[in-house]
Scaffold this motif. Structure first.
Motif, PDB file in Angstrom:
ATOM      1  N   SER A   1       0.793  -1.228   0.000  1.00 18.61           N
ATOM      2  CA  SER A   1       0.000   0.000   0.000  1.00 18.61           C
ATOM      3  C   SER A   1       0.826   1.281   0.000  1.00 18.61           C
ATOM      4  CB  SER A   1      -0.954   0.002   1.203  1.00 18.61           C
ATOM      5  OG  SER A   1      -0.243  -0.070   2.423  1.00 18.61           O
ATOM      6  N   MET A   2       1.795   1.403   0.882  1.00 20.13           N
ATOM      7  CA  MET A   2       2.563   2.642   0.947  1.00 20.13           C
ATOM      8  C   MET A   2       3.486   2.810  -0.262  1.00 20.13           C
ATOM      9  SD  MET A   2       1.572   4.607   3.282  1.00 20.13           S
ATOM     10  CE  MET A   2       1.025   4.870   4.974  1.00 20.13           C
ATOM     11  N   ASP A   3       3.920   1.705  -0.860  1.00 23.82           N
ATOM     12  CA  ASP A   3       4.702   1.798  -2.095  1.00 23.82           C
ATOM     13  C   ASP A   3       3.841   2.352  -3.225  1.00 23.82           C
ATOM     14  OD1 ASP A   3       6.869   0.755  -0.787  1.00 23.82           O
ATOM     15  OD2 ASP A   3       6.668  -1.267  -1.604  1.00 23.82           O
ATOM     16  N   ILE A   4       2.581   1.935  -3.253  1.00 28.20           N
ATOM     17  CA  ILE A   4       1.659   2.448  -4.267  1.00 28.20           C
ATOM     18  C   ILE A   4       1.402   3.927  -4.038  1.00 28.20           C
ATOM     19  CG2 ILE A   4      -0.677   2.290  -5.216  1.00 28.20           C
ATOM     20  CD1 ILE A   4      -0.649  -0.695  -4.387  1.00 28.20           C
ATOM     21  N   VAL A   5       1.155   4.293  -2.774  1.00 26.80           N
ATOM     22  CA  VAL A   5       0.910   5.701  -2.444  1.00 26.80           C
ATOM     23  C   VAL A   5       2.082   6.560  -2.898  1.00 26.80           C
ATOM     24  CG1 VAL A   5       0.645   7.356  -0.546  1.00 26.80           C
ATOM     25  CG2 VAL A   5      -0.638   5.205  -0.514  1.00 26.80           C
ATOM     26  N   LYS A   6       3.276   6.133  -2.602  1.00 17.49           N
ATOM     27  CA  LYS A   6       4.485   6.884  -2.965  1.00 17.49           C
ATOM     28  C   LYS A   6       4.629   6.989  -4.484  1.00 17.49           C
ATOM     29  CE  LYS A   6       9.447   7.087  -1.815  1.00 17.49           C
ATOM     30  NZ  LYS A   6      10.016   7.248  -3.152  1.00 17.49           N
ATOM     31  N   ALA A   7       4.400   5.872  -5.180  1.00 20.90           N
ATOM     32  CA  ALA A   7       4.549   5.869  -6.637  1.00 20.90           C
ATOM     33  C   ALA A   7       3.569   6.830  -7.292  1.00 20.90           C
ATOM     34  CB  ALA A   7       4.352   4.453  -7.178  1.00 20.90           C
ATOM     35  N   VAL A   8       2.333   6.826  -6.821  1.00 21.09           N
ATOM     36  CA  VAL A   8       1.307   7.699  -7.405  1.00 21.09           C
ATOM     37  C   VAL A   8       1.576   9.156  -7.039  1.00 21.09           C
ATOM     38  CG1 VAL A   8      -1.151   8.275  -7.410  1.00 21.09           C
ATOM     39  CG2 VAL A   8      -0.430   5.871  -7.479  1.00 21.09           C
ATOM     40  N   ASP A   9       1.901   9.412  -5.785  1.00 19.80           N
ATOM     41  CA  ASP A   9       2.125  10.790  -5.354  1.00 19.80           C
ATOM     42  C   ASP A   9       3.305  11.420  -6.072  1.00 19.80           C
ATOM     43  OD1 ASP A   9       1.581  13.089  -3.807  1.00 19.80           O
ATOM     44  OD2 ASP A   9       3.128  12.522  -2.344  1.00 19.80           O
ATOM     45  N   GLU A  10       4.350  10.621  -6.354  1.00 25.49           N
ATOM     46  CA  GLU A  10       5.570  11.171  -6.960  1.00 25.49           C
ATOM     47  C   GLU A  10       5.594  11.042  -8.484  1.00 25.49           C
ATOM     48  OE1 GLU A  10       8.876   9.361  -4.977  1.00 25.49           O
ATOM     49  OE2 GLU A  10       8.371  10.254  -3.026  1.00 25.49           O
ATOM     50  N   ASP A  11       4.529  10.539  -9.064  1.00 22.52           N
ATOM     51  CA  ASP A  11       4.453  10.426 -10.516  1.00 22.52           C
ATOM     52  C   ASP A  11       4.216  11.814 -11.116  1.00 22.52           C
ATOM     53  OD1 ASP A  11       3.797   9.919 -13.203  1.00 22.52           O
ATOM     54  OD2 ASP A  11       2.847   8.008 -12.708  1.00 22.52           O
ATOM     55  N   ALA A  12       5.148  12.296 -11.897  1.00 22.33           N
ATOM     56  CA  ALA A  12       5.054  13.642 -12.474  1.00 22.33           C
ATOM     57  C   ALA A  12       3.821  13.809 -13.341  1.00 22.33           C
ATOM     58  CB  ALA A  12       6.314  13.948 -13.286  1.00 22.33           C
ATOM     59  N   ALA A  13       3.309  12.709 -13.874  1.00 22.40           N
ATOM     60  CA  ALA A  13       2.111  12.796 -14.715  1.00 22.40           C
ATOM     61  C   ALA A  13       0.903  13.268 -13.919  1.00 22.40           C
ATOM     62  CB  ALA A  13       1.815  11.431 -15.342  1.00 22.40           C
ATOM     63  N   PHE A  14       0.958  13.119 -12.592  1.00 21.40           N
ATOM     64  CA  PHE A  14      -0.159  13.505 -11.739  1.00 21.40           C
ATOM     65  C   PHE A  14       0.140  14.762 -10.931  1.00 21.40           C
ATOM     66  CE2 PHE A  14      -0.698   8.667 -11.655  1.00 21.40           C
ATOM     67  CZ  PHE A  14      -1.490   8.689 -12.806  1.00 21.40           C
ATOM     68  N   GLY A  15       1.128  15.516 -11.358  1.00 16.82           N
ATOM     69  CA  GLY A  15       1.452  16.753 -10.676  1.00 16.82           C
ATOM     70  C   GLY A  15       2.474  16.567  -9.570  1.00 16.82           C
ATOM     71  N   ALA A  16       2.770  17.650  -8.880  1.00 16.73           N
ATOM     72  CA  ALA A  16       3.774  17.630  -7.812  1.00 16.73           C
ATOM     73  C   ALA A  16       3.277  16.797  -6.627  1.00 16.73           C
ATOM     74  CB  ALA A  16       4.078  19.048  -7.364  1.00 16.73           C
ATOM     75  N   PRO A  17       4.190  16.203  -5.874  1.00 19.94           N
ATOM     76  CA  PRO A  17       3.795  15.454  -4.679  1.00 19.94           C
ATOM     77  C   PRO A  17       3.051  16.341  -3.688  1.00 19.94           C
ATOM     78  CG  PRO A  17       6.069  14.967  -5.258  1.00 19.94           C
ATOM     79  CD  PRO A  17       5.644  16.122  -6.125  1.00 19.94           C
ATOM     80  N   ILE A  18       2.103  15.762  -2.970  1.00 17.80           N
ATOM     81  CA  ILE A  18       1.314  16.529  -2.005  1.00 17.80           C
ATOM     82  C   ILE A  18       1.532  16.056  -0.568  1.00 17.80           C
ATOM     83  CG2 ILE A  18      -0.489  17.068  -3.698  1.00 17.80           C
ATOM     84  CD1 ILE A  18      -2.207  14.888  -2.374  1.00 17.80           C
ATOM     85  N   LEU A  19       2.183  14.905  -0.393  1.00 16.22           N
ATOM     86  CA  LEU A  19       2.350  14.346   0.940  1.00 16.22           C
ATOM     87  C   LEU A  19       3.712  14.680   1.541  1.00 16.22           C
ATOM     88  CD1 LEU A  19       0.875  10.759   0.429  1.00 16.22           C
ATOM     89  CD2 LEU A  19      -0.274  12.743   1.445  1.00 16.22           C
ATOM     90  N   LYS A  20       3.686  15.167   2.752  1.00 15.63           N
ATOM     91  CA  LYS A  20       4.919  15.357   3.503  1.00 15.63           C
ATOM     92  C   LYS A  20       5.322  14.031   4.143  1.00 15.63           C
ATOM     93  CE  LYS A  20       4.319  20.273   4.544  1.00 15.63           C
ATOM     94  NZ  LYS A  20       3.248  20.505   3.543  1.00 15.63           N
ATOM     95  N   PRO A  21       6.602  13.880   4.506  1.00 17.76           N
ATOM     96  CA  PRO A  21       7.037  12.625   5.148  1.00 17.76           C
ATOM     97  C   PRO A  21       6.291  12.379   6.449  1.00 17.76           C
ATOM     98  CG  PRO A  21       8.916  13.932   4.427  1.00 17.76           C
ATOM     99  CD  PRO A  21       7.726  14.822   4.286  1.00 17.76           C
ATOM    100  N   GLY A  22       6.218  11.124   6.838  1.00 23.14           N
ATOM    101  CA  GLY A  22       5.632  10.784   8.124  1.00 23.14           C
ATOM    102  C   GLY A  22       6.487  11.312   9.256  1.00 23.14           C
TER     103      GLY A  22
END
Length: 330
Positions: free
Chosen positions: A162-183
């Motif tokens: 799950s968290m690998d998927i979250v990271k991959a989607v959040d950091e995918d440039a095709a979906f814009g800049a990342p929105i999540l700060k580190p835990g």
């Protein structure tokens, strides 16, 4: 869209495009099954849900015609279970050329984590619910041939964990800049969850299989869940028939467990920074883990969440388009 096999009522998968109020339609559909057949006492656990009529498909939203006299008949096909405002296809969604296929169970907190990042970033995706006893579909995709969800298929590229998927989607440039700060390492939350794990399982697990979630549409799916999820792992191993009795006993002690949980959950108030983020500094991986874990508790009738937790959960549900269970409590 709805996939049918074996018979027209045997829905092995339920899948909807997030271009529409997907959960609104599917949950209204599920709630209509059998006109919300009444189940009381311990007999509710083993009762199979009454079958609804053949589905009526309206675009990407599937609804079911209510039985005559059904007390749910007044609910519109596109009514949201929590009354949330859902984002439509023309209201800010990022539309990939080829949508990711996201395989989930609705009750699963790890699946909720993945759904959160797609919702928070307004990314259209093909959301696919699997039946809980469907082994073949996830095992065919999983690199280690495991029956484990969530799984994301990005045009043939499979992502698990799950968290690998979250990271991959959040950091995918095709979906814009990342929105999540580190835990931030919320050991206080981790300690609280560990402390209530037993009572949480005793309250939530028996209720999952009495609910109208898509992964539990069939008795075989519900039985599979029970046999794979003993509440007391020191007493029962996976597959023990005694787990069914364990679930019955947990239901019979609901008042006792609820009293404990209502006391413990008040401690969470001091752990929440704001309605927008559980930790100071804004939206982070802490929120992905926290909301996903707490959502299942909203199915428990009589649970008394404090005002800060309630406001946080409702706000995050709206932002992620993942409704709470407050209107289908058991």
């Amino acid at each position: 869209k709805i996939h049918l096999s074996k018979a027209f009522v045997s829905v092995r998968r339920m899948r909807l495009s997030s271009s529409s109020p997907y959960l609104a339609g599917i949950f209204a559909s599920i709630l209509l099954i059998g006109g919300m057949a009444s189940m009381s006492g311990s007999s509710r656990l083993g009762s199979a849900m009454a079958r609804a009529r053949a589905p009526v498909v309206r675009g990407a939203v599937t609804s079911r015609m209510p039985a005559p006299g059904s007390r749910m008949a007044h609910i519109p096909a596109n009514a949201g279970i929590t009354g949330l405002t859902h984002v439509g296809a023309t209201e800010g969604w990022t539309v990939p050329q080829k949508m990711d296929k996201v395989y989930v169970y609705d009750h699963c907190p790890f699946c909720v984590r993945v759904r959160m990042i797609y919702g928070l970033k307004n990314i259209r995706h093909d959301l696919i619910w699997l039946q809980n006893d469907d082994k073949e579909t996830p095992m065919a995709m999983h690199p280690q041939n495991k029956k484990v969800l969530p799984i994301v298929d990005q045009g043939g590229k499979i992502i698990i964990e799950s968290m690998d998927i979250v990271k991959a989607v959040d950091e995918d440039a095709a979906f814009g800049a990342p929105i999540l700060k580190p835990g931030t390492g919320r050991t206080d939350i981790d300690a609280w969850v560990k402390g209530v794990k037993s009572v949480m399982g005793s309250l939530s697990r028996p209720r999952y299989i009495q609910s109208y979630l898509p992964e539990f549409a069939f008795k075989s799916a519900r039985d599979t869940f029970v046999l794979n999820h003993p509440i007391d792992k020191a007493k029962y191993s996976k597959g023990d028939a005694g787990i069914f009795q364990e679930y019955e006993e947990a239901l019979s002690k609901s008042d006792e467990y609820l009293s404990v949980m209502n006391e413990k959950i008040q401690d969470v108030e001091a752990m929440i920074d704001s309605t927008d983020s559980v930790s100071p500094g804004g939206l982070s991986y802490d929120d992905i883990a926290f909301f996903a874990r707490m959502r299942g508790l909203t199915m428990i009738k009589g649970l008394q969440m404090g005002p800060k937790l309630t406001a946080y959960m409702e706000n995050m549900a709206a932002k992620t388009e993942i409704p709470l269970y407050t209107n289908m409590q058991v």
